[in-house]
Design a protein around this motif. Structure first.
Motif, short mmCIF file in Angstrom:
data_model
loop_
_atom_site.label_atom_id
_atom_site.label_comp_id
_atom_site.label_asym_id
_atom_site.label_seq_id
_atom_site.Cartn_x
_atom_site.Cartn_y
_atom_site.Cartn_z
N PRO A 427 0.83 -1.20 0.00
CA PRO A 427 0.00 0.00 0.00
C PRO A 427 0.87 1.25 0.00
CG PRO A 427 -0.74 -1.58 1.67
CD PRO A 427 0.59 -2.05 1.18
N PRO A 428 0.41 2.31 -0.63
CA PRO A 428 1.17 3.57 -0.60
C PRO A 428 1.32 4.09 0.82
CG PRO A 428 -0.54 3.62 -2.29
CD PRO A 428 -0.78 2.41 -1.47
N ARG A 429 2.33 4.93 1.01
CA ARG A 429 2.59 5.45 2.36
C ARG A 429 1.44 6.30 2.86
NH1 ARG A 429 8.98 7.37 1.92
NH2 ARG A 429 9.84 5.27 1.46
N VAL A 430 0.82 7.03 1.95
CA VAL A 430 -0.32 7.86 2.37
C VAL A 430 -1.46 6.99 2.87
CG1 VAL A 430 -2.01 9.56 1.59
CG2 VAL A 430 0.34 9.67 0.76
N GLN A 431 -1.69 5.87 2.19
CA GLN A 431 -2.75 4.97 2.63
C GLN A 431 -2.41 4.33 3.97
OE1 GLN A 431 -3.65 2.00 -0.25
NE2 GLN A 431 -5.33 1.11 0.93
N GLN A 432 -1.15 3.96 4.18
CA GLN A 432 -0.76 3.39 5.47
C GLN A 432 -0.94 4.41 6.60
OE1 GLN A 432 3.21 1.89 5.11
NE2 GLN A 432 2.74 0.58 3.35
N TRP A 433 -0.56 5.65 6.33
CA TRP A 433 -0.71 6.68 7.36
C TRP A 433 -2.18 6.92 7.70
CZ3 TRP A 433 -2.86 11.67 6.72
CH2 TRP A 433 -2.68 12.53 7.79
N ARG A 434 -3.04 6.94 6.69
CA ARG A 434 -4.45 7.16 6.95
C ARG A 434 -5.09 5.96 7.63
NH1 ARG A 434 -5.63 10.00 1.14
NH2 ARG A 434 -5.10 12.13 1.77
N ALA A 435 -4.58 4.77 7.33
CA ALA A 435 -5.09 3.59 8.03
C ALA A 435 -4.75 3.66 9.52
CB ALA A 435 -4.53 2.32 7.40
N ARG A 436 -3.54 4.11 9.85
CA ARG A 436 -3.19 4.25 11.26
C ARG A 436 -4.03 5.32 11.93
NH1 ARG A 436 2.16 3.75 9.10
NH2 ARG A 436 2.41 6.01 9.20
N ARG A 437 -4.30 6.41 11.20
CA ARG A 437 -5.14 7.45 11.78
C ARG A 437 -6.56 6.95 12.00
NH1 ARG A 437 -3.51 12.79 11.03
NH2 ARG A 437 -5.48 13.27 12.08
N ALA A 438 -7.08 6.14 11.07
CA ALA A 438 -8.44 5.61 11.22
C ALA A 438 -8.55 4.65 12.38
CB ALA A 438 -8.88 4.92 9.93
N GLN A 439 -7.45 3.95 12.71
CA GLN A 439 -7.47 3.00 13.82
C GLN A 439 -7.14 3.65 15.15
OE1 GLN A 439 -4.87 -0.18 12.77
NE2 GLN A 439 -6.04 -0.76 10.95
N GLY A 440 -6.93 4.97 15.16
CA GLY A 440 -6.67 5.66 16.42
C GLY A 440 -5.24 5.58 16.87
N ARG A 441 -4.30 5.21 15.99
CA ARG A 441 -2.90 5.13 16.36
C ARG A 441 -2.26 6.51 16.25
NH1 ARG A 441 -0.98 -0.29 13.05
NH2 ARG A 441 -2.46 -1.73 14.01
#
Length: 523
Positions: A427-441
């Motif tokens: 996954p692109p870095r932007v998608q990984q970062w947004r996934a962490r934000r969505a999970q509350g990390r």
């Protein structure tokens, strides 16, 4: 023996028969499950189906076009030779689509879309496009006809999947999701209607609808889109004279055996003449100028007449298997681009086969949509082969297939074709970062000890406001996944401390006395 004594015997016999029937069914089911459990099962099935449908289509085109070709050009192999040339070209492009990396496919998406759109505009210019039967749909290149409206289907599947997968990562709004795709589709449909060609316009609408559906468009917006498309299709069908006559003949308002309903009636006669086992390969009577376009739009009628009900059911089973394998690849794909592209291609090929078989057997009005890989049509043949090559490429990028190829390498087919090693999806870095934000990390993925500066925790960045749920989040993938329905953490009970046992104080042992003398060596 009384009735009560005979009842256990009947029950035992019934159980034995049920057990034997279940054992008979368990054998094929276990075989199918074993085949599907193989890592490269989807890839092998796609390649096998492509070969079977292509070879079978060439045989049926030769059988259906021999009489018409001999009466028109004096050779029974004229149309068959053209079909073989396009089949060979499609096989080469199938191999190219199978070898090309996914990142290169995405880079070629926009140029393909631009080139095919320009070709659609050029074919309408007198002197450039070929006029045949009152329509301008073809270019004539070196004696071969090329139909740009078939090429634009492939370009739209690839470009639409690339566009929507990029917008899903950006968490686009509804307007941003529709505006890049729908206006281009409207432009394409306008150019195709000017040819005129309503059947291809319907297939373009099917591609756009399938892309939006698998992108997670809201069900209300999707229903409005489908209703609008259906209303426009009905209006266009009733505007043109011959289209209106076909629809009226299908509805029974026109009873003219020699008029608009002639082809549909002759197709049903051919199917009835075939029976269960058929008249034999090459023994059709309808192809002797009784059924117009027997080698093209109504080739399924020739299949039913020569091979009977069993041959027709075999063709239907092949397309059902193709639809199953294509959707299986789409569901197992990790890359959103491959998921939407394979789903759109599968829906397009399956719906085209469904519509063609439907109007041949009399369940739908005649629309002129060809039967993929079986009807005579050079551009359609190699376009569908390229689509199947993309499906096979996506099948090799399934997670299990990538892992198996990395460990054991290619099998006999892969070594024969000299296929490259598929790459795992990252996954692109932007998608990984947004996934962490969505999970509350936290924003920073490093451990907490690395985020401490001078004894104090490093200040976090500015907290963005929660985003509105976008249309891409309804299927649970993409950056716009909804997290509002997750169960919140329960509040702690204030009385829990009084319910816990009081721990005993730990007594530390006395420190040993200081050692006298010089210190020993430090090991």
């Amino acid at each position: 023996m009384t009735d009560v004594e005979a009842r256990p015997a009947r029950t035992t016999s019934a159980r034995r028969s049920a057990t034997s029937a279940g054992a008979w069914w368990d054998g094929p089911r276990n075989v199918v499950a074993g085949v599907l459990r193989r890592p490269l099962a989807s890839f092998h099935l796609i390649v096998t189906l492509a070969v079977i449908l292509t070879v079978f289509g060439l045989v049926m085109v030769l059988s259906a076009s021999s009489v018409e070709g001999y009466s028109a050009k004096g050779s029974a192999y004229g149309l068959f030779t053209t079909q073989v040339v396009f089949a060979v070209l499609g096989s080469v492009l199938f191999y190219v689509a199978l070898r090309v990396p996914v990142r290169h496919i995405r880079r070629l998406a926009a140029p393909m879309m631009a080139v095919t759109t320009v070709m659609l505009a050029l074919v309408l210019i007198p002197g450039i496009g070929n006029l045949s039967n009152g329509a301008r749909r073809w270019f004539v290149v070196a004696g071969f006809s090329v139909q740009p409206s078939e090429l634009v289907k492939l370009a739209l599947c690839v470009w639409g999947a690339h566009l929507l997968s990029s917008r899903l990562r950006e968490q686009a709004s509804l307007k941003e999701l529709l505006v890049p795709l729908v206006p281009v589709a409207v432009l394409i449909c306008t150019l195709i209607i000017l040819e005129p060609n309503l059947s291809t316009t319907i297939t373009i609408a099917i591609i756009v609808g399938s892309l939006l559906w698998f992108a997670g468009l809201h069900i209300r917006v999707f229903v409005m889109f489908v209703a609008t498309g259906a209303a426009l299709a009905v209006m266009l069908a009733l505007v043109e004279g011959y289209r209106s006559q076909r629809v009226q003949s299908f509805l029974g308002n026109i009873d003219d055996p020699q008029g608009a309903g002639y082809q549909a009636r002759q197709a049903r006669y051919a199917l009835a003449n075939g029976g269960v086992f058929g008249q034999g390969l090459g023994q059709s009577r309808a192809k002797w100028n009784y059924l117009p376009n027997a080698h093209n739009d109504f080739i399924f009628a020739i299949i039913g007449e020569e091979l009977g009900l069993l041959g027709g059911l075999t063709v239907i089973a092949l397309f059902i298997l193709l639809a199953f394998v294509g959707l299986r690849i789409a569901l197992r794909a990790v890359d959103p681009f491959l998921r939407m592209m394979t789903a759109a291609i599968t829906v397009l090929v399956s719906v085209q086969a469904l519509i063609n078989i439907g109007y041949v057997i009399g369940l739908l009005p005649v629309t002129g949509i060809q039967l993929p890989l079986l009807s005579a049509g050079g551009t359609s043949t190699f376009t569908v082969l390229v689509m199947l090559g993309l499906l096979a490429n996506a099948a090799r990028h399934e997670p299990e297939a990538v892992a198996a190829l990395a460990v054991t390498g290619d099998g006999r087919l892969g070594r024969f074709l000299r296929l490259p090693q598929p790459e795992s999806y990252v996954p692109p870095r932007v998608q990984q970062w947004r996934a962490r934000r969505a999970q509350g990390r936290p924003d920073d993925a490093r451990p907490a000890r690395d985020r401490v500066v001078g004894g104090h925790p490093r200040p976090r960045g500015r907290q963005s406001e929660p985003r509105r749920r976008g249309p891409a989040s309804y299927f649970g993938f993409g950056a716009g996944a909804d997290t509002s329905m997750r169960r919140p953490h329960p509040e702690p009970d204030p009385s829990w401390r009084s319910q816990q046992p009081v721990p005993r104080p730990r007594v530390r042992a006395a420190a040993p006395a200081a050692r006298q003398g010089p210190p020993g060596p430090r090991w």
